[in-house]
Scaffold this motif. Structure first.
Motif, PDB file in Angstrom:
ATOM      1  N   CYS A  25       0.847  -1.201   0.000  1.00 54.79           N
ATOM      2  CA  CYS A  25       0.000   0.000   0.000  1.00 54.79           C
ATOM      3  C   CYS A  25       0.879   1.246   0.000  1.00 54.79           C
ATOM      4  CB  CYS A  25      -0.924   0.007   1.212  1.00 54.79           C
ATOM      5  SG  CYS A  25      -2.092  -1.374   1.222  1.00 54.79           S
ATOM      6  N   ASP A  26       1.997   1.192   0.726  1.00 56.63           N
ATOM      7  CA  ASP A  26       2.992   2.271   0.744  1.00 56.63           C
ATOM      8  C   ASP A  26       4.335   1.632   0.433  1.00 56.63           C
ATOM      9  OD1 ASP A  26       4.797   4.299   1.236  1.00 56.63           O
ATOM     10  OD2 ASP A  26       4.123   4.696   3.279  1.00 56.63           O
ATOM     11  N   SER A  27       4.878   1.935  -0.718  1.00 54.59           N
ATOM     12  CA  SER A  27       6.123   1.288  -1.157  1.00 54.59           C
ATOM     13  C   SER A  27       7.311   1.633  -0.262  1.00 54.59           C
ATOM     14  CB  SER A  27       6.439   1.657  -2.602  1.00 54.59           C
ATOM     15  OG  SER A  27       6.622   3.059  -2.718  1.00 54.59           O
ATOM     16  N   ALA A  28       7.201   2.655   0.574  1.00 54.50           N
ATOM     17  CA  ALA A  28       8.293   3.026   1.481  1.00 54.50           C
ATOM     18  C   ALA A  28       8.328   2.173   2.744  1.00 54.50           C
ATOM     19  CB  ALA A  28       8.185   4.502   1.865  1.00 54.50           C
ATOM     20  N   THR A  29       7.258   1.421   3.007  1.00 56.11           N
ATOM     21  CA  THR A  29       7.218   0.559   4.195  1.00 56.11           C
ATOM     22  C   THR A  29       8.241  -0.549   4.069  1.00 56.11           C
ATOM     23  OG1 THR A  29       4.898   1.017   4.643  1.00 56.11           O
ATOM     24  CG2 THR A  29       5.772  -1.046   5.512  1.00 56.11           C
ATOM     25  N   ASN A  30       8.973  -0.804   5.161  1.00 57.68           N
ATOM     26  CA  ASN A  30       9.980  -1.869   5.165  1.00 57.68           C
ATOM     27  C   ASN A  30       9.700  -2.967   6.177  1.00 57.68           C
ATOM     28  OD1 ASN A  30      11.786  -1.056   3.070  1.00 57.68           O
ATOM     29  ND2 ASN A  30      12.314   0.684   4.362  1.00 57.68           N
ATOM     30  N   SER A  31       8.977  -2.664   7.253  1.00 51.99           N
ATOM     31  CA  SER A  31       8.616  -3.711   8.213  1.00 51.99           C
ATOM     32  C   SER A  31       7.185  -3.481   8.676  1.00 51.99           C
ATOM     33  CB  SER A  31       9.582  -3.751   9.394  1.00 51.99           C
ATOM     34  OG  SER A  31       9.538  -2.565  10.148  1.00 51.99           O
ATOM     35  N   GLU A  32       6.596  -4.561   9.202  1.00 53.10           N
ATOM     36  CA  GLU A  32       5.173  -4.509   9.538  1.00 53.10           C
ATOM     37  C   GLU A  32       4.880  -5.491  10.661  1.00 53.10           C
ATOM     38  OE1 GLU A  32       0.930  -4.746   7.073  1.00 53.10           O
ATOM     39  OE2 GLU A  32       2.798  -5.284   6.070  1.00 53.10           O
ATOM     40  N   MET A  33       3.906  -5.120  11.477  1.00 51.23           N
ATOM     41  CA  MET A  33       3.357  -6.038  12.479  1.00 51.23           C
ATOM     42  C   MET A  33       1.843  -5.939  12.414  1.00 51.23           C
ATOM     43  SD  MET A  33       4.016  -6.656  16.541  1.00 51.23           S
ATOM     44  CE  MET A  33       3.485  -5.077  17.095  1.00 51.23           C
ATOM     45  N   VAL A  34       1.182  -7.089  12.416  1.00 48.97           N
ATOM     46  CA  VAL A  34      -0.270  -7.141  12.373  1.00 48.97           C
ATOM     47  C   VAL A  34      -0.757  -8.046  13.496  1.00 48.97           C
ATOM     48  CG1 VAL A  34      -2.302  -7.700  10.983  1.00 48.97           C
ATOM     49  CG2 VAL A  34      -0.251  -6.775   9.877  1.00 48.97           C
ATOM     50  N   VAL A  35      -1.685  -7.498  14.300  1.00 51.18           N
ATOM     51  CA  VAL A  35      -2.240  -8.204  15.458  1.00 51.18           C
ATOM     52  C   VAL A  35      -3.723  -8.459  15.208  1.00 51.18           C
ATOM     53  CG1 VAL A  35      -2.667  -8.078  17.941  1.00 51.18           C
ATOM     54  CG2 VAL A  35      -0.603  -7.019  16.984  1.00 51.18           C
ATOM     55  N   PRO A  36      -4.168  -9.712  15.292  1.00 52.72           N
ATOM     56  CA  PRO A  36      -5.602  -9.997  15.132  1.00 52.72           C
ATOM     57  C   PRO A  36      -6.410  -9.367  16.264  1.00 52.72           C
ATOM     58  CG  PRO A  36      -4.298 -12.015  15.035  1.00 52.72           C
ATOM     59  CD  PRO A  36      -3.387 -10.931  15.484  1.00 52.72           C
ATOM     60  N   LEU A  37      -7.615  -8.926  15.939  1.00 55.70           N
ATOM     61  CA  LEU A  37      -8.550  -8.407  16.931  1.00 55.70           C
ATOM     62  C   LEU A  37      -9.663  -9.441  17.105  1.00 55.70           C
ATOM     63  CD1 LEU A  37      -8.868  -4.729  15.632  1.00 55.70           C
ATOM     64  CD2 LEU A  37      -7.425  -5.574  17.498  1.00 55.70           C
ATOM     65  N   ILE A  38      -9.804  -9.931  18.317  1.00 55.94           N
ATOM     66  CA  ILE A  38     -10.766 -10.993  18.611  1.00 55.94           C
ATOM     67  C   ILE A  38     -11.553 -10.580  19.850  1.00 55.94           C
ATOM     68  CG2 ILE A  38     -11.046 -13.440  19.177  1.00 55.94           C
ATOM     69  CD1 ILE A  38      -8.115 -13.762  18.018  1.00 55.94           C
ATOM     70  N   LYS A  39     -12.888 -10.706  19.780  1.00 55.69           N
ATOM     71  CA  LYS A  39     -13.722 -10.424  20.948  1.00 55.69           C
ATOM     72  C   LYS A  39     -14.689 -11.580  21.143  1.00 55.69           C
ATOM     73  CE  LYS A  39     -16.414  -7.055  23.367  1.00 55.69           C
ATOM     74  NZ  LYS A  39     -16.755  -5.654  23.502  1.00 55.69           N
ATOM     75  N   LYS A  40     -14.679 -12.133  22.342  1.00 46.58           N
ATOM     76  CA  LYS A  40     -15.563 -13.262  22.687  1.00 46.58           C
ATOM     77  C   LYS A  40     -15.413 -14.392  21.683  1.00 46.58           C
ATOM     78  CE  LYS A  40     -18.858 -10.243  24.949  1.00 46.58           C
ATOM     79  NZ  LYS A  40     -20.199  -9.647  24.927  1.00 46.58           N
ATOM     80  N   GLY A  41     -14.169 -14.658  21.276  1.00 45.73           N
ATOM     81  CA  GLY A  41     -13.883 -15.731  20.335  1.00 45.73           C
ATOM     82  C   GLY A  41     -14.195 -15.416  18.888  1.00 45.73           C
ATOM     83  N   GLN A  42     -14.719 -14.229  18.620  1.00 45.91           N
ATOM     84  CA  GLN A  42     -15.096 -13.849  17.247  1.00 45.91           C
ATOM     85  C   GLN A  42     -14.052 -12.895  16.662  1.00 45.91           C
ATOM     86  OE1 GLN A  42     -19.022 -12.186  16.959  1.00 45.91           O
ATOM     87  NE2 GLN A  42     -18.789 -11.662  14.818  1.00 45.91           N
ATOM     88  N   PRO A  43     -13.446 -13.259  15.531  1.00 44.43           N
ATOM     89  CA  PRO A  43     -12.487 -12.350  14.888  1.00 44.43           C
ATOM     90  C   PRO A  43     -13.225 -11.147  14.296  1.00 44.43           C
ATOM     91  CG  PRO A  43     -12.792 -14.310  13.547  1.00 44.43           C
ATOM     92  CD  PRO A  43     -13.596 -14.502  14.791  1.00 44.43           C
ATOM     93  N   ILE A  44     -12.701  -9.936  14.594  1.00 43.22           N
ATOM     94  CA  ILE A  44     -13.374  -8.729  14.103  1.00 43.22           C
ATOM     95  C   ILE A  44     -12.500  -7.907  13.162  1.00 43.22           C
ATOM     96  CG2 ILE A  44     -15.003  -8.575  15.999  1.00 43.22           C
ATOM     97  CD1 ILE A  44     -13.234  -6.535  17.331  1.00 43.22           C
ATOM     98  N   GLY A  45     -11.207  -8.214  13.098  1.00 49.16           N
ATOM     99  CA  GLY A  45     -10.319  -7.476  12.212  1.00 49.16           C
ATOM    100  C   GLY A  45      -8.886  -7.603  12.660  1.00 49.16           C
ATOM    101  N   VAL A  46      -8.064  -6.633  12.239  1.00 50.73           N
ATOM    102  CA  VAL A  46      -6.655  -6.629  12.609  1.00 50.73           C
ATOM    103  C   VAL A  46      -6.190  -5.206  12.890  1.00 50.73           C
ATOM    104  CG1 VAL A  46      -6.070  -8.713  11.284  1.00 50.73           C
ATOM    105  CG2 VAL A  46      -5.816  -6.452  10.215  1.00 50.73           C
TER     106      VAL A  46
END
Length: 155
Positions: A102-123
């Protein structure tokens, strides 16, 4: 305040910031701003939210440059984190098979799942212009942040 100490406090800060607040978009917007302003060497902080009808992740509130509007499940770092429900730390996104630039200047990334009451809602997605920006300590602290944040979201 040192970076190490600041990152450890971020879950407490989001919990205090969102106390008695119930609007998801507002809560996510302030959470993104808090991350972008509080963490050094972050170029983008924001959220991709799961849309069950479309079966895709869609761009949510963020702080940073314009971003990809939607991401297919299992694609890129965000889609992988959502599909596996495991935090992804990528020291060099250029070496990640299927990385979505999405941004060619990005070199590193971290993504954390968002979960509520066992239901995935996003990241939660964090980008940096630095290589190898994210550590296992960051992972622990930001997973704690995500847990505190989802307590303030309605699903």
């Amino acid at each position: 305040m040192s970076e190490k100490h600041q990152t450890a406090l971020i879950a407490q800060q989001v919990d205090a910031l969102l106390y008695h607040e119930t609007h998801n978009v507002s809560n996510l917007a302030n959470a993104a701003a808090l991350l972008k302003d509080s963490l050094p060497n972050i170029s983008w902080a924001g959220f991709y939210l799961y849309d069950q009808e479309q079966n895709d992740l869609y761009l949510g509130p963020f702080a940073g440059k314009v971003a990809c509007m939607h991401i297919a499940l299992g694609k890129g770092v965000c889609g992988t984190a959502f599909s596996t429900q495991q935090t992804q730390i990528v020291p060099d996104v250029h070496q990640f098979a299927g990385h979505i630039a999405c941004d060619s200047a990005t070199n590193s990334e971290m993504v954390v799942p968002l979960i509520k009451k066992g239901q995935p809602i996003g990241v939660l997605d964090l980008d940096s212009l630095e290589f190898d920006r994210f550590s296992s300590k960051d992972q622990n602290d930001l997973e704690e942040f995500a847990h505190a944040l989802v307590a303030h979201l309605t699903i």
